[in-house]
Design a protein around this motif. Structure first.
Motif, short mmCIF file in Angstrom:
data_model
loop_
_atom_site.label_atom_id
_atom_site.label_comp_id
_atom_site.label_asym_id
_atom_site.label_seq_id
_atom_site.Cartn_x
_atom_site.Cartn_y
_atom_site.Cartn_z
N PRO A 282 0.81 -1.23 0.00
CA PRO A 282 0.00 0.00 0.00
C PRO A 282 0.84 1.28 0.00
CG PRO A 282 -0.93 -1.59 1.53
CD PRO A 282 0.38 -2.16 1.06
N GLN A 283 2.09 1.19 0.49
CA GLN A 283 2.95 2.39 0.51
C GLN A 283 3.41 2.80 -0.88
OE1 GLN A 283 5.57 0.73 3.85
NE2 GLN A 283 5.59 2.92 4.25
N VAL A 284 3.32 1.88 -1.85
CA VAL A 284 3.59 2.24 -3.24
C VAL A 284 2.27 2.27 -4.02
CG1 VAL A 284 6.01 1.56 -3.25
CG2 VAL A 284 4.28 -0.13 -3.85
N GLY B 150 9.71 4.63 12.99
CA GLY B 150 9.40 5.64 11.99
C GLY B 150 8.75 4.93 10.83
N CYS B 151 8.37 5.69 9.81
CA CYS B 151 7.69 5.09 8.66
C CYS B 151 7.96 5.96 7.45
CB CYS B 151 6.18 5.03 8.94
SG CYS B 151 5.24 4.36 7.57
N LEU B 152 8.29 5.32 6.33
CA LEU B 152 8.57 6.07 5.11
C LEU B 152 7.35 6.87 4.65
CD1 LEU B 152 10.56 3.30 3.20
CD2 LEU B 152 11.50 5.34 4.31
N SER B 153 6.16 6.48 5.10
CA SER B 153 4.94 7.19 4.72
C SER B 153 4.56 8.28 5.73
CB SER B 153 3.78 6.21 4.55
OG SER B 153 4.04 5.35 3.46
N CYS C 9 5.32 -6.68 12.36
CA CYS C 9 4.04 -6.15 12.87
C CYS C 9 3.72 -4.79 12.24
CB CYS C 9 4.08 -6.03 14.39
SG CYS C 9 4.12 -7.65 15.21
N HIS C 10 4.74 -3.94 12.10
CA HIS C 10 4.55 -2.62 11.49
C HIS C 10 4.05 -2.75 10.06
CE1 HIS C 10 5.97 1.71 10.72
NE2 HIS C 10 5.74 1.24 9.51
N GLU C 11 4.68 -3.64 9.28
CA GLU C 11 4.30 -3.78 7.87
C GLU C 11 2.92 -4.43 7.72
OE1 GLU C 11 5.97 -2.01 5.99
OE2 GLU C 11 7.74 -1.80 7.26
N ILE C 12 2.63 -5.41 8.58
CA ILE C 12 1.31 -6.06 8.50
C ILE C 12 0.22 -5.07 8.90
CG2 ILE C 12 -0.13 -7.91 9.49
CD1 ILE C 12 2.46 -9.66 9.47
N ASP C 13 0.52 -4.16 9.83
CA ASP C 13 -0.42 -3.08 10.15
C ASP C 13 -0.80 -2.29 8.89
OD1 ASP C 13 -0.84 -3.44 12.85
OD2 ASP C 13 0.32 -1.69 13.50
N HIS C 14 0.20 -2.03 8.02
CA HIS C 14 -0.08 -1.28 6.79
C HIS C 14 -1.14 -1.99 5.95
CE1 HIS C 14 2.63 2.14 6.60
NE2 HIS C 14 3.68 1.40 6.92
N LEU C 15 -1.10 -3.33 5.93
CA LEU C 15 -2.06 -4.09 5.11
C LEU C 15 -3.47 -3.97 5.68
CD1 LEU C 15 0.01 -7.33 4.44
CD2 LEU C 15 0.02 -5.16 3.20
ZN ZN Z 1 5.43 2.11 7.64
#
Ligand code: ZN
Length: 171
Positions: free
Chosen positions: A50-52, A92-95, A134-140
């Motif tokens: 989703p970040q792309v 942190g987060c690239l988004s 966990c951080h990346e799965i949160d994005h989904l």
């Molecule tokens: Zn992130």
């Protein structure tokens, strides 16, 4: 392979629940390759589709931050099977550019996923690796890490981001 644009907070794709990947095909493999390039060039230690601006359940991680290419992992349709422990650590987060805040996460997570051949696998993450998973799965699931902060802190961050990034308003 290509570096894709990373979308930032305020973009609607970041708050959508991403769709499962139905078939692991060449399109998915090309997307994963692009995501690895994008993560490395950012640089970052994880990236979710989703970040792309692709609302699909696919993440890439590299907890070594480029130190050890063997630690790069692509996970299709990842799901947390087990989690335990709790630890606060700066995230942190690239988004969400420029924002770093302590977030509580499990110290151990076991995640099931499909690899790029469509084979079901599981991976165990400890400490930083558990945090990244966990951080990346949160994005989904349409969730940014700042949603895990207190409502007051979140409101302050959103206000600050709006002031410093007026070009993002309305996105
Ligand atoms: Zn992130």
């Amino acid at each position: 392979m290509a570096i894709r644009d990373i979308i930032t907070i305020g973009h609607p794709t970041l708050t959508r629940i991403a769709d499962p990947v139905a078939v692991v095909d060449d399109g998915i493999r090309a997307l994963a390759a692009d995501m690895i390039d994008t993560m490395r060039s950012a640089p970052g230690i994880g990236l979710a589709a989703p970040q792309v601006d692709v609302s699909k359940r696919l993440i890439v991680i590299d907890p070594s931050a480029g130190e050890n290419p063997d630690e790069t992992l692509v996970l299709v349709n990842p799901e947390i099977l087990e989690q335990e422990g709790q630890e606060s650590g700066e995230e942190g987060c690239l988004s969400v550019p420029g924002v770093f805040e302590p977030v509580s996460r499990p110290t151990r997570a076991v995640v099931s996923y499909l690899d790029l051949e469509g084979v079901p696998r599981t991976v165990e993450g400890l400490n930083l690796k558990a945090r990244v998973l966990c951080h990346e799965i949160d994005h989904l699931n349409g969730k940014l890490f700042i949603e895990r902060l207190s409502p007051l802190k979140r409101a302050l961050i959103k206000k600050k981001l709006k002031k410093t990034r007026p070009q993002d308003e309305g996105r």
